[in-house]
Design an enzyme around this catalytic site. Structure first.
Site, PDB file in Angstrom:
ATOM      1  N   HIS A 105      -7.365  46.420  25.261  1.00  0.00           N
ATOM      2  CA  HIS A 105      -7.575  46.437  23.801  1.00  0.00           C
ATOM      3  C   HIS A 105      -9.049  46.282  23.399  1.00  0.00           C
ATOM      4  O   HIS A 105      -9.376  46.450  22.215  1.00  0.00           O
ATOM      5  CB  HIS A 105      -6.778  45.324  23.127  1.00  0.00           C
ATOM      6  CG  HIS A 105      -5.303  45.520  23.160  1.00  0.00           C
ATOM      7  ND1 HIS A 105      -4.689  46.691  22.743  1.00  0.00           N
ATOM      8  CD2 HIS A 105      -4.293  44.700  23.559  1.00  0.00           C
ATOM      9  CE1 HIS A 105      -3.375  46.581  22.891  1.00  0.00           C
ATOM     10  NE2 HIS A 105      -3.113  45.389  23.385  1.00  0.00           N
ATOM     11  N   HIS A 113       1.998  47.977  24.418  1.00  0.00           N
ATOM     12  CA  HIS A 113       1.044  48.169  23.316  1.00  0.00           C
ATOM     13  C   HIS A 113       0.070  49.296  23.657  1.00  0.00           C
ATOM     14  O   HIS A 113      -0.343  49.437  24.812  1.00  0.00           O
ATOM     15  CB  HIS A 113       0.257  46.883  23.058  1.00  0.00           C
ATOM     16  CG  HIS A 113       1.118  45.699  22.735  1.00  0.00           C
ATOM     17  ND1 HIS A 113       1.538  44.810  23.697  1.00  0.00           N
ATOM     18  CD2 HIS A 113       1.644  45.272  21.552  1.00  0.00           C
ATOM     19  CE1 HIS A 113       2.280  43.863  23.119  1.00  0.00           C
ATOM     20  NE2 HIS A 113       2.365  44.128  21.830  1.00  0.00           N
TER      21      HIS A 113
END
Length: 313
Positions: free
Chosen positions: A125, A164
């Site tokens: 991320h 994710h």
């Protein structure tokens, strides 16, 4: 040939606040699962400290400076609502970078067939100038650039099966035509990116959103319809895996319904791709996974495939 397990005790020194899902217990659960395995074919390697030179292939100096300056002398600090640092976090993050560049080095040199980096914090991320989603540096993107710029490879593929979307990896490699980044992920879900229309500057990104409650049947169909044909067209010389195990049916942060057999299957298929195009060379790194039992069992299943391929080809 063997499989390298690359880790370091510094990964246990990244402390997050009580109740935080990305916690020390994750790595402890993985260690316990691995210790219960047959160690034949597994070579343990201590992760070195990563270098600024490696990080700078993806992040600017301002990002390194900001993360360094944010590290507290005691307690924890919040970089955003999800991402925290303790006094040991910076060393742990540098070890994560070092684990991945070392993994690439020893796999490309042929010292081992494949490698798994068991480190935290995770990395997929972290954007160019933004630590987020528990992540400080984009470890797998850094590894890809290391393989390209240091070892002279021409095509490196990254497959991210974390629940994710790997927004950081996408951001770091958006303009890198020598990479193919593929992310399968639940949508809608944090961080909100990962639509099929996000293709990269050179059509080098493939996003495969999955509906909530998607299970193994849908996983296989999506990969067979989209992921494997893209990899066949790209013909990677190295396969990198962002191995997030939070698509597990028991994970508290998402709603996919995968189990250990699904992680075994996807690992086997990616190893087949590597066998076809990349001399079997695979480097995998831990990303998410927050149900400790599911994380341990899924990591073990993933690693068992790598060991089997490393030992028997």
């Amino acid at each position: 040939m063997t499989t390298a397990l690359i880790t370091h005790p510094d990964g246990l020194q990244h402390i997050t606040p009580p109740g935080h899902p990305e916690r020390v217990d994750r790595l402890m659960a993985i260690y316990a699962a691995i210790d219960g395995m047959d160690q034949t074919g597994l070579r343990r390697v201590e992760a070195p400290m990563g270098t600024d030179e490696a990080i700078l292939r993806c992040h600017p100096q301002s990002h390194i400076d900001a993360v360094t300056e944010a590290a507290p002398a005691e307690g924890t600090v919040a970089l955003d609502a999800d991402t925290h640092m303790s006094p040991g976090s910076l060393r742990a993050a540098y070890r994560g970078v070092g684990a991945m560049t070392t993994a690439v080095d020893i796999v490309i040199k042929g010292d081992v067939q494949n490698a798994f980096a068991a480190m935290r914090p995770p990395g997929h991320h972290a954007e160019k100038t933004t630590p987020m989603g528990f992540c400080l540096f984009g470890n797998i993107a850094i590894a890809a650039k290391h393989a390209l710029d240091v070892h002279g490879l021409e095509r490196v593929a990254i497959v991210d099966f974390d629940v994710h979307h790997g927004n950081g990896t996408q951001d770091l490699l958006w303009d890198e035509e020598r990479t193919l980044f593929i992310s399968s992920h639940q949508m809608p879900l944090y961080p909100g990116s990962g639509a099929p229309s996000e293709r990269g500057a050179h059509e080098n990104i493939l996003n495969v959103p999955l509906d909530p409650h998607t299970g193994g049947v849908e996983l296989r169909l999506a990969y067979e319809r989209m992921v494997f044909p893209a990899l066949d067209e790209f013909k990677p010389q190295l396969v990198l895996i962002s191995a997030g195990f939070d698509a597990h049916r028991n994970d508290p942060l998402a709603n996919l319904n995968w189990d250990e057999a699904d992680f075994t299957w996807v690992t086997e298929q990616l190893c087949d791709v590597a066998d076809t195009y990349a001399q079997g060379r695979v480097v995998s790194t831990l990303e998410g996974g927050y149900d400790l039992d599911g994380l341990a069992a899924s990591t073990r299943a993933h690693l068992q495939v790598l060991i089997q391929r490393g030992t028997h080809g």
